[in-house]
Design a protein around this motif. Structure first.
Motif, PDB file in Angstrom:
ATOM      1  N   GLY A   6       0.833  -1.188  -0.077  1.00 27.74           N
ATOM      2  CA  GLY A   6       0.056   0.031  -0.053  1.00 27.74           C
ATOM      3  C   GLY A   6       0.846   1.235  -0.050  1.00 27.74           C
ATOM      4  O   GLY A   6       1.982   1.178   0.531  1.00 27.74           O
ATOM      5  N   VAL A   7       0.270   2.240  -0.705  1.00 32.36           N
ATOM      6  CA  VAL A   7       0.982   3.555  -0.707  1.00 32.36           C
ATOM      7  C   VAL A   7      -0.017   4.839  -0.838  1.00 32.36           C
ATOM      8  O   VAL A   7      -0.998   4.560  -1.306  1.00 32.36           O
ATOM      9  N   SER A   8       0.649   5.900  -0.249  1.00 35.61           N
ATOM     10  CA  SER A   8      -0.304   7.118  -0.514  1.00 35.61           C
ATOM     11  C   SER A   8       0.644   8.432  -0.625  1.00 35.61           C
ATOM     12  O   SER A   8       1.951   8.204   0.042  1.00 35.61           O
ATOM     13  N   ILE A  84      15.145  13.300   3.342  1.00 36.54           N
ATOM     14  CA  ILE A  84      14.605  11.936   2.313  1.00 36.54           C
ATOM     15  C   ILE A  84      14.302  12.418   1.228  1.00 36.54           C
ATOM     16  O   ILE A  84      13.195  13.232   0.890  1.00 36.54           O
ATOM     17  N   THR A  85      14.865  11.782   0.109  1.00 36.75           N
ATOM     18  CA  THR A  85      14.239  12.149  -1.291  1.00 36.75           C
ATOM     19  C   THR A  85      13.204  11.253  -1.731  1.00 36.75           C
ATOM     20  O   THR A  85      13.296  10.136  -1.742  1.00 36.75           O
ATOM     21  N   ARG A  86      12.080  12.231  -1.798  1.00 35.38           N
ATOM     22  CA  ARG A  86      10.737  11.586  -2.063  1.00 35.38           C
ATOM     23  C   ARG A  86      10.270  12.493  -3.090  1.00 35.38           C
ATOM     24  O   ARG A  86      10.486  13.691  -3.270  1.00 35.38           O
ATOM     25  N   PRO A  99       3.010  13.845   4.674  1.00 37.66           N
ATOM     26  CA  PRO A  99       3.952  12.742   4.700  1.00 37.66           C
ATOM     27  C   PRO A  99       3.303  11.661   3.446  1.00 37.66           C
ATOM     28  O   PRO A  99       2.231  11.636   2.990  1.00 37.66           O
ATOM     29  N   SER A 100       4.270  10.763   3.150  1.00 41.72           N
ATOM     30  CA  SER A 100       4.037   9.861   2.227  1.00 41.72           C
ATOM     31  C   SER A 100       3.883   8.485   3.228  1.00 41.72           C
ATOM     32  O   SER A 100       4.879   8.171   3.933  1.00 41.72           O
ATOM     33  N   ILE A 118       6.054   5.958   7.561  1.00 41.52           N
ATOM     34  CA  ILE A 118       5.387   7.172   7.118  1.00 41.52           C
ATOM     35  C   ILE A 118       6.500   8.419   7.310  1.00 41.52           C
ATOM     36  O   ILE A 118       7.264   8.407   8.222  1.00 41.52           O
ATOM     37  N   ILE A 119       6.803   8.982   6.037  1.00 41.09           N
ATOM     38  CA  ILE A 119       7.964   9.809   5.966  1.00 41.09           C
ATOM     39  C   ILE A 119       7.428  10.933   5.330  1.00 41.09           C
ATOM     40  O   ILE A 119       6.611  11.178   4.791  1.00 41.09           O
TER      41      ILE A 119
END
Length: 176
Positions: A6-8, A84-86, A99-100, A118-119
């Protein structure tokens, strides 16, 4: 074996999306499904992701690759003072600072594990690992940057937990 991902708030994915590798309850053609004794559900041997062009199919796979890199290589690729590179969802200005979220369920030696984090651009805000032997949840660890103490280690995670806690930077996954 991957059971769910899962991702958001990652690339074109704004709201939480989950990729399930468990079969539906349909009774048709179950001969090809994988049966694992401790699970109540059957597992698909393969999956396909369908959709229109530019609908986010590749971004689901890129999100999974990002989670993998965060776990396996964040300690080698990042710096102690760097963030954090996102790539958060860009089409909603409010989401850029949100956050992601990444999480998955895996099956290892007949035990299901639930891991996620969660970052934001600076740090890991939250991270967790739970195990489900005999369908009962065991908290192995839970990390929350906004709480004291930041790290909680359950009685099932043995080892030098305090040393690991001291060595884990804010921008790293505890599992690395």
């Amino acid at each position: 074996m991957l059971l769910r991902f899962g991702v958001s708030n990652y690339r074109s994915i704004r709201d939480y999306q989950a990729l399930l590798l468990t079969a539906s309850s349909l009774e048709e053609q179950q001969h090809h499904l994988i049966t694992i004794k401790p699970l109540d559900s059957k597992i698909l041997p393969t999956i396909g992701i369908y959709g229109a062009n530019a609908s986010g199919k590749s971004n689901i796979l890129q999100a999974f690759a990002f989670m993998r890199r965060m776990v396996l290589k964040s300690h080698a690729n990042g710096s102690a003072t760097g963030g954090i590179t996102r790539t958060p969802f860009q089409l909603d200005p409010e989401m850029r600072n949100q956050p992601s979220h990444f999480d998955c369920d895996v099956l290892i030696d007949t035990i299901r594990y639930h891991y996620g984090f969660i970052i934001d651009d600076d740090k890991v805000q939250e991270e967790w690992l739970y195990a489900y032997p005999a369908k009962h949840r065991q908290v192995w660890f839970h990390r929350q940057s906004h709480e004291e103490p930041t790290f909680y280690f359950g009685k099932f995670l043995k080892g030098k937990n305090k040393t690991i806690e001291a060595l884990t930077r804010d921008n790293l996954s505890l599992i690395h």
